[in-house]
Scaffold this motif. Structure first.
Motif, PDB file in Angstrom:
ATOM      1  N   PHE A  68       1.110  -1.861   0.043  1.00 16.29           N
ATOM      2  CA  PHE A  68       0.254  -0.142   0.152  1.00 16.29           C
ATOM      3  C   PHE A  68       0.256   1.039   0.000  1.00 16.29           C
ATOM      4  O   PHE A  68       0.936   2.482  -1.104  1.00 16.29           O
ATOM      5  CB  PHE A  68      -0.937   0.183   1.152  1.00 16.29           C
ATOM      6  N   ASN A  69       2.111   1.178   1.127  1.00 17.50           N
ATOM      7  CA  ASN A  69       2.921   2.046   1.059  1.00 17.50           C
ATOM      8  C   ASN A  69       3.582   3.080  -0.301  1.00 17.50           C
ATOM      9  O   ASN A  69       3.440   3.821  -0.943  1.00 17.50           O
ATOM     10  CB  ASN A  69       3.705   1.931   2.175  1.00 17.50           C
ATOM     11  N   SER A  70       4.269   1.177  -0.814  1.00 19.17           N
ATOM     12  CA  SER A  70       4.774   2.142  -2.540  1.00 19.17           C
ATOM     13  C   SER A  70       3.911   2.829  -2.947  1.00 19.17           C
ATOM     14  O   SER A  70       3.980   3.837  -3.747  1.00 19.17           O
ATOM     15  CB  SER A  70       5.371  -0.053  -2.763  1.00 19.17           C
ATOM     16  N   LEU A  71       2.432   2.454  -3.467  1.00 20.83           N
ATOM     17  CA  LEU A  71       1.291   2.043  -4.045  1.00 20.83           C
ATOM     18  C   LEU A  71       0.927   4.151  -4.139  1.00 20.83           C
ATOM     19  O   LEU A  71       0.331   4.553  -5.100  1.00 20.83           O
ATOM     20  CB  LEU A  71       0.118   1.223  -4.530  1.00 20.83           C
ATOM     21  N   LEU A  72       0.889   4.550  -2.899  1.00 16.63           N
ATOM     22  CA  LEU A  72       0.757   5.505  -2.204  1.00 16.63           C
ATOM     23  C   LEU A  72       1.352   6.536  -2.465  1.00 16.63           C
ATOM     24  O   LEU A  72       1.608   7.212  -3.177  1.00 16.63           O
ATOM     25  CB  LEU A  72       0.500   5.757  -0.959  1.00 16.63           C
ATOM     26  N   ARG A  73       2.785   6.100  -2.915  1.00 14.77           N
ATOM     27  CA  ARG A  73       3.915   7.294  -3.068  1.00 14.77           C
ATOM     28  C   ARG A  73       3.859   7.279  -4.759  1.00 14.77           C
ATOM     29  O   ARG A  73       4.413   7.997  -5.215  1.00 14.77           O
ATOM     30  CB  ARG A  73       4.464   6.627  -2.381  1.00 14.77           C
ATOM     31  N   THR A  74       3.585   6.034  -5.805  1.00 11.78           N
ATOM     32  CA  THR A  74       3.710   6.337  -7.117  1.00 11.78           C
ATOM     33  C   THR A  74       2.692   7.248  -7.025  1.00 11.78           C
ATOM     34  O   THR A  74       2.812   7.792  -8.468  1.00 11.78           O
ATOM     35  CB  THR A  74       2.840   4.798  -7.561  1.00 11.78           C
ATOM     36  N   GLU A  75       1.564   7.884  -6.415  1.00  6.37           N
ATOM     37  CA  GLU A  75       0.123   8.490  -6.943  1.00  6.37           C
ATOM     38  C   GLU A  75       0.917   9.863  -6.443  1.00  6.37           C
ATOM     39  O   GLU A  75      -0.124  10.312  -6.575  1.00  6.37           O
ATOM     40  CB  GLU A  75      -0.744   8.250  -6.919  1.00  6.37           C
ATOM     41  N   GLY A  76       1.840   9.932  -6.090  1.00  7.62           N
ATOM     42  CA  GLY A  76       2.529  10.805  -4.878  1.00  7.62           C
ATOM     43  C   GLY A  76       1.775  11.180  -3.392  1.00  7.62           C
ATOM     44  O   GLY A  76       1.978  13.297  -3.012  1.00  7.62           O
ATOM     45  N   ALA A  77       0.953  10.317  -2.824  1.00 11.24           N
ATOM     46  CA  ALA A  77       0.362  10.884  -2.011  1.00 11.24           C
ATOM     47  C   ALA A  77       1.368  10.152  -0.746  1.00 11.24           C
ATOM     48  O   ALA A  77       0.918   9.356   0.144  1.00 11.24           O
ATOM     49  CB  ALA A  77      -1.255   9.598  -1.832  1.00 11.24           C
ATOM     50  N   SER A  78       2.185  10.795  -0.532  1.00 16.06           N
ATOM     51  CA  SER A  78       3.283  10.158   0.136  1.00 16.06           C
ATOM     52  C   SER A  78       3.114  10.412   1.426  1.00 16.06           C
ATOM     53  O   SER A  78       3.540  10.406   2.759  1.00 16.06           O
ATOM     54  CB  SER A  78       4.693  10.927  -0.264  1.00 16.06           C
ATOM     55  N   LYS A  79       2.520  11.877   1.890  1.00 22.87           N
ATOM     56  CA  LYS A  79       2.495  12.543   3.212  1.00 22.87           C
ATOM     57  C   LYS A  79       1.308  11.114   3.777  1.00 22.87           C
ATOM     58  O   LYS A  79       0.898  10.803   4.650  1.00 22.87           O
ATOM     59  CB  LYS A  79       1.130  13.876   2.776  1.00 22.87           C
ATOM     60  N   MET A  80      -0.501  10.011   2.867  1.00 20.17           N
ATOM     61  CA  MET A  80      -0.676   9.867   3.428  1.00 20.17           C
ATOM     62  C   MET A  80      -0.014   8.674   4.334  1.00 20.17           C
ATOM     63  O   MET A  80      -0.460   7.849   4.928  1.00 20.17           O
ATOM     64  CB  MET A  80      -2.282   9.527   2.484  1.00 20.17           C
TER      65      MET A  80
END
Length: 482
Positions: free
Chosen positions: A157-169
């Motif tokens: 999940f964390n890798s996917l979130l960072r992929t779309e720029g949602a690194s704060k989440m």
């Protein structure tokens, strides 16, 4: 501008340096918080004043690393591929790849649980658990198995979130889990009287909290990527190609961490020959060094999807700028860490033990481990470049060479060689005198990193030439409206 559009604009149009920092800082904080899970357990378990309990956590550490290796393999593989798909504006395929990554994490979790419960005694014994330590190691590791689905899916999940720029989440959910772990550890260990098992239960619950928070982000449709669980139950012609892409890019990362787990096991067995203090010191330093390198990993986890996206969008000049900036920022970080470690090495070891002998051995080991941190950082950044460009063979070879072909043999051979005598300049690398063979054991990782660095530099030449050629191509000029 919608939230989803702003994420794509961030990856494609914002200044490279500020974008990377915007993505990397939350990722690094998140990785640090993730690394604290095992570290916090070690600190609280140390308060039990039980040698067997502390040994059990050290013995179980390679098992935890394997779980992380699987999650990172799927997560990094998906991040690279999904990033390129988003950059190429293939949104539907990116959604499908993200969903399949989630399914893979579930499948691997179930498989690991079954294998682990069936062969727990053999696994723990193989990892160095004595008959006295075995019951404690099983008590701790059984709960790690139960929580395997959360450990693995969190990384995906964390890798996917960072992929779309949602690194704060991504950062927010990991920090919530880490704080929960700190709060729950003493409650389960002492208030509920569960001791060592309580530490593991607290970790599982904390990771479950992070998983639920990240899953809700997708279910509430706050993400750029849409994961439709219903459509995942049906197969499509693209599925095999997607899974192949995920594994081809993620496998080198898996090999790095899997071989690291084997190396930890070999390291424990070799250190045990020199006595319990040496084993304890190596275990402590491994945890500290893991946190140090996790920060580099956190940065590259943010850099990888950025580079993948811009490669997919054919914005090669942005990719080149991001590479050199990343090499510079990780170089400065490495130099800073080396300086701090050499100034106050005792401070870090004393966080875990008050035993004078363990402290002295730990100081020597910590200093020697960090001397090649600059090389390690270069290797990690360039490995991410290879992965972003879809080059799977280079990072695979680097991973196998560093941990398998070099580190494990060095761990077994160098202590015997150094038993015959240690050159004066090598003795000066540490702060305290110790057995000759321990110098060989502690220098195994730095030497492996040095040789791997030379190989990586050779690989970089062709890749950077290729990227340089692409950056001057007509397609790139058009994509930049030049």
């Amino acid at each position: 501008m919608t939230n989803k559009c702003s994420k794509e604009t961030l990856m494609r149009d914002y200044p490279v340096k500020s974008t990377l920092l915007k993505l990397a800082v939350p990722s690094m904080i998140g990785m640090l918080a993730s690394a604290l899970y095992n570290l916090v357990d070690t600190i609280f378990v140390g308060m039990l004043n039980s040698t067997n309990s502390m040994a059990a956590v050290s013995v179980s550490f390679p098992f935890f690393v394997i779980l992380m290796a699987i999650g990172t393999m799927i997560g990094v593989g998906a991040a690279s591929y999904v990033g390129r798909l988003l950059g190429a504006n293939k949104k539907a395929l990116a959604d499908r790849a993200s969903g399949l990554a989630l399914l893979l994490s579930i499948a691997f979790s179930v498989g690991i649980m079954i294998i682990g419960f069936l062969f727990m005694n053999q696994i723990m014994t193989l990892m160095g658990a004595s008959q006295e330590v075995l019951p404690y190691a099983k008590s701790y590791s059984n709960w790690l198995l139960i929580g395997a689905i959360f450990t693995i899916s969190n990384l995906v999940f964390n890798s996917l979130l960072r992929t779309e720029g949602a690194s704060k989440m991504s950062m927010f959910t990991i920090i919530i889990g880490a704080v929960a772990n700190i709060i729950l550890d003493p409650i389960f260990m002492w208030n509920f009287g569960l001791g060592l098992a309580g530490a593991a239960i607290a970790t599982v619950i904390s990771q479950a909290i992070s998983t639920v928070l990240m899953l809700s982000f997708y279910l509430r449709k706050k993400s750029l990527i849409v994961i439709n669980l219903n459509t995942l139950l049906t197969r499509t012609p693209e599925d095999f190609s997607i899974v192949k892409q995920i594994f081809s890019i993620g496998f080198p990362v898996f090999m790095t961490q899997f071989l690291a787990a084997i190396a930890f096991t070999v390291l424990n067995a070799t250190a045990a020959v020199f006595g319990a203090p040496a084993l304890a010191a190596m275990g402590i330093v491994n945890k500290i060094y893991t946190i140090i390198t996790q920060m580099v990993g956190g940065y590259t986890n943010a850099f990888l999807p950025f580079a993948s996206y811009n490669i997919g969008a054919k914005l090669y000049l942005r990719v080149k700028e991001s590479i050199f900036f990343s090499l510079g920022i990780t170089f400065l970080y490495s130099i800073g860490i080396i300086g701090i470690i050499n100034l106050v090495p005792e401070f870090f070891i004393q966080l875990f033990t008050k035993d004078p002998e363990v402290i002295q051995l730990g100081v020597n080991c910590l200093k020697m481990q960090t001397y090649l941190l600059v090389g390690y950082s270069f290797i990690f950044v360039m490995t991410a470049v290879f992965q972003a460009m879809g080059e799977s063979k280079k990072p695979t070879f680097i991973s196998i060479a560093r941990q398998g072909l070099l580190l494990i043999p060095f761990t077994l051979i160098l202590p015997r060689i150094f038993q015959q005598g240690v050159p004066t300049f090598i003795e000066k690398l540490g702060s305290y005198p110790m057995e000759s063979g321990l110098y060989g054991l502690m220098l195994a990782q730095p030497l492996a990193d040095l040789i791997t660095l030379c190989v990586c530099i050779i690989f970089c030449v062709a890749t950077l030439k290729k990227l340089n050629g692409l950056s001057h191509s007509k397609s790139d000029a058009e994509s930049l409206n030049l």
